[in-house]
Design a protein around this motif. Structure first.
Motif, PDB file in Angstrom:
ATOM      1  N   THR A 199      15.770 -20.626 -37.749  1.00 53.05           N
ATOM      2  CA  THR A 199      14.667 -19.704 -38.059  1.00 53.05           C
ATOM      3  C   THR A 199      13.428 -19.960 -37.210  1.00 53.05           C
ATOM      4  O   THR A 199      12.360 -19.455 -37.530  1.00 53.05           O
ATOM      5  CB  THR A 199      14.283 -19.795 -39.547  1.00 53.05           C
ATOM      6  OG1 THR A 199      13.931 -21.150 -39.866  1.00 53.05           O
ATOM      7  CG2 THR A 199      15.417 -19.353 -40.441  1.00 53.05           C
ATOM      8  N   GLU A 200      13.553 -20.730 -36.112  1.00 50.69           N
ATOM      9  CA  GLU A 200      12.353 -20.994 -35.320  1.00 50.69           C
ATOM     10  C   GLU A 200      11.827 -19.743 -34.614  1.00 50.69           C
ATOM     11  O   GLU A 200      10.666 -19.689 -34.200  1.00 50.69           O
ATOM     12  CB  GLU A 200      12.616 -22.101 -34.281  1.00 50.69           C
ATOM     13  CG  GLU A 200      13.558 -21.726 -33.163  1.00 50.69           C
ATOM     14  CD  GLU A 200      15.004 -22.091 -33.459  1.00 50.69           C
ATOM     15  OE1 GLU A 200      15.776 -22.253 -32.502  1.00 50.69           O
ATOM     16  OE2 GLU A 200      15.352 -22.215 -34.647  1.00 50.69           O
ATOM     17  N   HIS A 201      12.670 -18.694 -34.498  1.00 49.33           N
ATOM     18  CA  HIS A 201      12.254 -17.471 -33.817  1.00 49.33           C
ATOM     19  C   HIS A 201      11.931 -16.322 -34.781  1.00 49.33           C
ATOM     20  O   HIS A 201      11.876 -15.169 -34.380  1.00 49.33           O
ATOM     21  CB  HIS A 201      13.339 -17.011 -32.837  1.00 49.33           C
ATOM     22  CG  HIS A 201      13.613 -17.996 -31.741  1.00 49.33           C
ATOM     23  ND1 HIS A 201      12.632 -18.452 -30.892  1.00 49.33           N
ATOM     24  CD2 HIS A 201      14.747 -18.634 -31.370  1.00 49.33           C
ATOM     25  CE1 HIS A 201      13.149 -19.312 -30.035  1.00 49.33           C
ATOM     26  NE2 HIS A 201      14.426 -19.448 -30.314  1.00 49.33           N
ATOM     27  N   TRP A 236      16.064 -17.837 -44.919  1.00 46.98           N
ATOM     28  CA  TRP A 236      16.921 -18.990 -44.682  1.00 46.98           C
ATOM     29  C   TRP A 236      18.393 -18.572 -44.662  1.00 46.98           C
ATOM     30  O   TRP A 236      18.746 -17.480 -45.091  1.00 46.98           O
ATOM     31  CB  TRP A 236      16.704 -20.047 -45.764  1.00 46.98           C
ATOM     32  CG  TRP A 236      16.862 -19.529 -47.168  1.00 46.98           C
ATOM     33  CD1 TRP A 236      15.892 -18.964 -47.936  1.00 46.98           C
ATOM     34  CD2 TRP A 236      18.052 -19.500 -47.948  1.00 46.98           C
ATOM     35  NE1 TRP A 236      16.395 -18.590 -49.159  1.00 46.98           N
ATOM     36  CE2 TRP A 236      17.726 -18.915 -49.190  1.00 46.98           C
ATOM     37  CE3 TRP A 236      19.362 -19.912 -47.725  1.00 46.98           C
ATOM     38  CZ2 TRP A 236      18.667 -18.732 -50.198  1.00 46.98           C
ATOM     39  CZ3 TRP A 236      20.302 -19.735 -48.726  1.00 46.98           C
ATOM     40  CH2 TRP A 236      19.944 -19.150 -49.953  1.00 46.98           C
ATOM     41  N   GLY A 237      19.236 -19.454 -44.156  1.00 51.74           N
ATOM     42  CA  GLY A 237      20.679 -19.213 -44.171  1.00 51.74           C
ATOM     43  C   GLY A 237      21.169 -18.274 -43.100  1.00 51.74           C
ATOM     44  O   GLY A 237      22.298 -17.792 -43.169  1.00 51.74           O
ATOM     45  N   LEU A 238      20.348 -18.015 -42.074  1.00 45.79           N
ATOM     46  CA  LEU A 238      20.790 -17.112 -41.012  1.00 45.79           C
ATOM     47  C   LEU A 238      21.919 -17.759 -40.210  1.00 45.79           C
ATOM     48  O   LEU A 238      21.909 -18.966 -39.977  1.00 45.79           O
ATOM     49  CB  LEU A 238      19.630 -16.782 -40.073  1.00 45.79           C
ATOM     50  CG  LEU A 238      18.482 -15.957 -40.655  1.00 45.79           C
ATOM     51  CD1 LEU A 238      17.369 -15.828 -39.615  1.00 45.79           C
ATOM     52  CD2 LEU A 238      18.973 -14.580 -41.062  1.00 45.79           C
ATOM     53  N   PRO A 239      22.883 -16.964 -39.750  1.00 48.22           N
ATOM     54  CA  PRO A 239      23.947 -17.525 -38.895  1.00 48.22           C
ATOM     55  C   PRO A 239      23.413 -17.781 -37.492  1.00 48.22           C
ATOM     56  O   PRO A 239      22.350 -17.294 -37.108  1.00 48.22           O
ATOM     57  CB  PRO A 239      25.000 -16.407 -38.904  1.00 48.22           C
ATOM     58  CG  PRO A 239      24.196 -15.158 -39.100  1.00 48.22           C
ATOM     59  CD  PRO A 239      23.062 -15.535 -40.014  1.00 48.22           C
ATOM     60  N   VAL A 256       6.140 -19.600 -41.987  1.00 47.61           N
ATOM     61  CA  VAL A 256       6.731 -20.560 -42.920  1.00 47.61           C
ATOM     62  C   VAL A 256       8.138 -20.961 -42.485  1.00 47.61           C
ATOM     63  O   VAL A 256       8.472 -22.151 -42.433  1.00 47.61           O
ATOM     64  CB  VAL A 256       6.747 -19.984 -44.350  1.00 47.61           C
ATOM     65  CG1 VAL A 256       7.622 -20.843 -45.254  1.00 47.61           C
ATOM     66  CG2 VAL A 256       5.330 -19.906 -44.915  1.00 47.61           C
ATOM     67  N   ALA A 257       8.975 -19.989 -42.153  1.00 47.46           N
ATOM     68  CA  ALA A 257      10.356 -20.311 -41.766  1.00 47.46           C
ATOM     69  C   ALA A 257      10.402 -21.120 -40.483  1.00 47.46           C
ATOM     70  O   ALA A 257      11.280 -21.968 -40.303  1.00 47.46           O
ATOM     71  CB  ALA A 257      11.167 -19.030 -41.610  1.00 47.46           C
ATOM     72  N   THR A 258       9.461 -20.869 -39.585  1.00 48.56           N
ATOM     73  CA  THR A 258       9.398 -21.640 -38.344  1.00 48.56           C
ATOM     74  C   THR A 258       9.079 -23.096 -38.642  1.00 48.56           C
ATOM     75  O   THR A 258       9.709 -24.016 -38.109  1.00 48.56           O
ATOM     76  CB  THR A 258       8.347 -21.053 -37.403  1.00 48.56           C
ATOM     77  OG1 THR A 258       8.655 -19.684 -37.122  1.00 48.56           O
ATOM     78  CG2 THR A 258       8.288 -21.826 -36.099  1.00 48.56           C
ATOM     79  N   LYS A 259       8.106 -23.340 -39.515  1.00 48.01           N
ATOM     80  CA  LYS A 259       7.765 -24.719 -39.897  1.00 48.01           C
ATOM     81  C   LYS A 259       8.954 -25.398 -40.564  1.00 48.01           C
ATOM     82  O   LYS A 259       9.223 -26.579 -40.320  1.00 48.01           O
ATOM     83  CB  LYS A 259       6.559 -24.711 -40.838  1.00 48.01           C
ATOM     84  CG  LYS A 259       5.279 -24.183 -40.231  1.00 48.01           C
ATOM     85  CD  LYS A 259       4.187 -24.099 -41.299  1.00 48.01           C
ATOM     86  CE  LYS A 259       2.979 -23.351 -40.801  1.00 48.01           C
ATOM     87  NZ  LYS A 259       1.972 -23.166 -41.873  1.00 48.01           N
ATOM     88  N   MET A 260       9.652 -24.663 -41.414  1.00 45.10           N
ATOM     89  CA  MET A 260      10.827 -25.238 -42.067  1.00 45.10           C
ATOM     90  C   MET A 260      11.890 -25.635 -41.046  1.00 45.10           C
ATOM     91  O   MET A 260      12.570 -26.658 -41.204  1.00 45.10           O
ATOM     92  CB  MET A 260      11.426 -24.240 -43.060  1.00 45.10           C
ATOM     93  CG  MET A 260      10.621 -24.042 -44.329  1.00 45.10           C
ATOM     94  SD  MET A 260      10.646 -25.515 -45.374  1.00 45.10           S
ATOM     95  CE  MET A 260       9.896 -24.844 -46.871  1.00 45.10           C
ATOM     96  N   SER A 261      12.029 -24.851 -39.976  1.00 46.58           N
ATOM     97  CA  SER A 261      13.055 -25.155 -38.976  1.00 46.58           C
ATOM     98  C   SER A 261      12.782 -26.481 -38.279  1.00 46.58           C
ATOM     99  O   SER A 261      13.707 -27.151 -37.820  1.00 46.58           O
ATOM    100  CB  SER A 261      13.147 -24.027 -37.943  1.00 46.58           C
ATOM    101  OG  SER A 261      12.012 -24.007 -37.078  1.00 46.58           O
ATOM    102  N   SER A 298      17.571 -26.717 -49.305  1.00 43.81           N
ATOM    103  CA  SER A 298      17.110 -27.807 -48.456  1.00 43.81           C
ATOM    104  C   SER A 298      16.564 -27.241 -47.157  1.00 43.81           C
ATOM    105  O   SER A 298      16.869 -26.093 -46.787  1.00 43.81           O
ATOM    106  CB  SER A 298      18.255 -28.779 -48.145  1.00 43.81           C
ATOM    107  OG  SER A 298      19.100 -28.233 -47.153  1.00 43.81           O
ATOM    108  N   PRO A 299      15.761 -28.023 -46.410  1.00 38.51           N
ATOM    109  CA  PRO A 299      15.275 -27.550 -45.109  1.00 38.51           C
ATOM    110  C   PRO A 299      16.414 -27.264 -44.132  1.00 38.51           C
ATOM    111  O   PRO A 299      16.244 -26.476 -43.198  1.00 38.51           O
ATOM    112  CB  PRO A 299      14.410 -28.727 -44.610  1.00 38.51           C
ATOM    113  CG  PRO A 299      14.035 -29.475 -45.835  1.00 38.51           C
ATOM    114  CD  PRO A 299      15.201 -29.337 -46.772  1.00 38.51           C
TER     115      PRO A 299
END
Length: 326
Positions: free
Chosen positions: A277-279, A236-239, A176-181, A270-271
């Motif tokens: 987060t693609e990794h 989400w929100g990772l540095p 999910v986070a990868t798709k959001m990225s 928001s996206p």
């Protein structure tokens, strides 16, 4: 579903799915003087700027042995709220079912301009890239630049979408986070469309409520949680640089000094908050973890936690890690 007769460029409506003939579909970014459904019956429609790409789409469909074409500007009655909502909820299926998809890059004179085309920065074109089995890209002069499979390396570099997803269209292999990225750096004209344009990517459906603003993205995440147990939605929100947990204590202490209401909830706004987060990699559930469920207007989840007695900060862990971490 309405389709254009590729030979006459006239609109015809098909009332049931089993009546729908094979068709080509156009992917493009909107510009000035687009042709609406109502415009298509006017004798001067061919003088509008948006007519030429409709004409080129139909001519290309005929060359590819197809008698019908679908173009969003003129095949949807946007004066009907119900029809617009149905079309947006069905958009991913429309593109997935098309025999041919033509991506018209109105600002790209040649293949070297792919990087600069706004087609790759718009929210709606994300699903239009992934859903079709094959996409053929055309320049502003309707010259073929190549297919999705032929341009897979360039498209991967531009979009960060995995080559496996681009080649197969199989979304289940991405978290999910990868798709959001993939959507993090894309823009839409209306803030609600940042959520609505992602419904097909996540296989969810929800009513359109233009005017709700960023709440549309909250509703999208709630719908995702109803069909998915993927905890990366909360990553989400990772540095840009991943540090050890102790490095964040001071950051959190600074946050505590901010005005009340500065803290975020469990869901992103928001996206754009999924930029790095693609990794993300999802692991087996951590001990003492339960899946997220909604209760009333709140979210209930059990996570393992640790408490820093020096700073008073409590951390909760989700079952994710970072792939290719350096």
């Amino acid at each position: 579903m309405r389709l254009l007769n590729a030979a006459t460029i006239e609109v015809q409506e098909f009332l049931s799915d089993h009546e729908i003939p094979p068709y080509a579909i156009l992917s493009h970014t909107w510009g000035e003087q687009e042709c609406t459904l109502q415009d298509m019956i006017k004798p001067d429609v061919r003088y509008k700027a948006g007519y030429s790409k409709i004409q080129n789409c139909c001519q290309q469909a005929i060359k590819d042995g197809l008698e019908w074409a679908w173009v969003d500007t003129c095949c949807i009655d946007k004066t009907s709220t119900a029809e617009l909502s149905e079309a947006i909820n069905s958009m991913f299926r429309y593109y997935r079912s098309a025999k041919k998809c033509y991506a018209f890059l109105s600002d790209a004179p040649s293949r070297d301009w792919l990087w600069l085309s706004r087609w790759f920065r718009r929210g709606w074109t994300l699903q239009e890239l992934i859903a079709p089995r094959e996409v053929h890209f055309y320049s502003r002069n309707w010259i073929l630049l190549g297919s999705k499979s032929e341009l897979v390396d360039e498209i991967h570099d531009i979009t960060k979408i995995s080559k496996d997803v681009l080649r197969t269209g199989t979304l289940e292999i991405a978290h999910v986070a990868t798709k959001m990225s993939w959507a993090a750096n894309r823009q839409t004209s209306r803030v609600e469309d940042r959520a609505y344009s992602l419904m097909g990517i996540f296989g969810v459906y929800m009513p359109l409520l233009y005017g709700e603003g960023s709440n549309a993205f909250i509703r999208l995440q709630q719908e995702i949680l109803r069909v998915s147990l993927d905890p990366s939605l909360f990553a989400w929100g990772l540095p840009n640089v991943i540090e050890r947990i102790q490095r964040y204590d001071n950051y959190i202490m600074d946050m505590k000094e901010r005005p009340q209401g500065s803290f975020e909830g469990m869901l992103a706004k928001s996206p754009g908050q999924f930029k790095v987060t693609e990794h993300i990699n999802v692991l087996a559930n951590l001990p003492h973890t339960t899946n997220a469920i909604f209760k009333g207007n709140g979210l209930s989840i059990t996570l393992p936690s640790c408490y820093n007695t020096n700073t008073g900060v409590c951390w909760a862990g989700i079952s994710c890690s970072i792939r290719n971490r350096k």
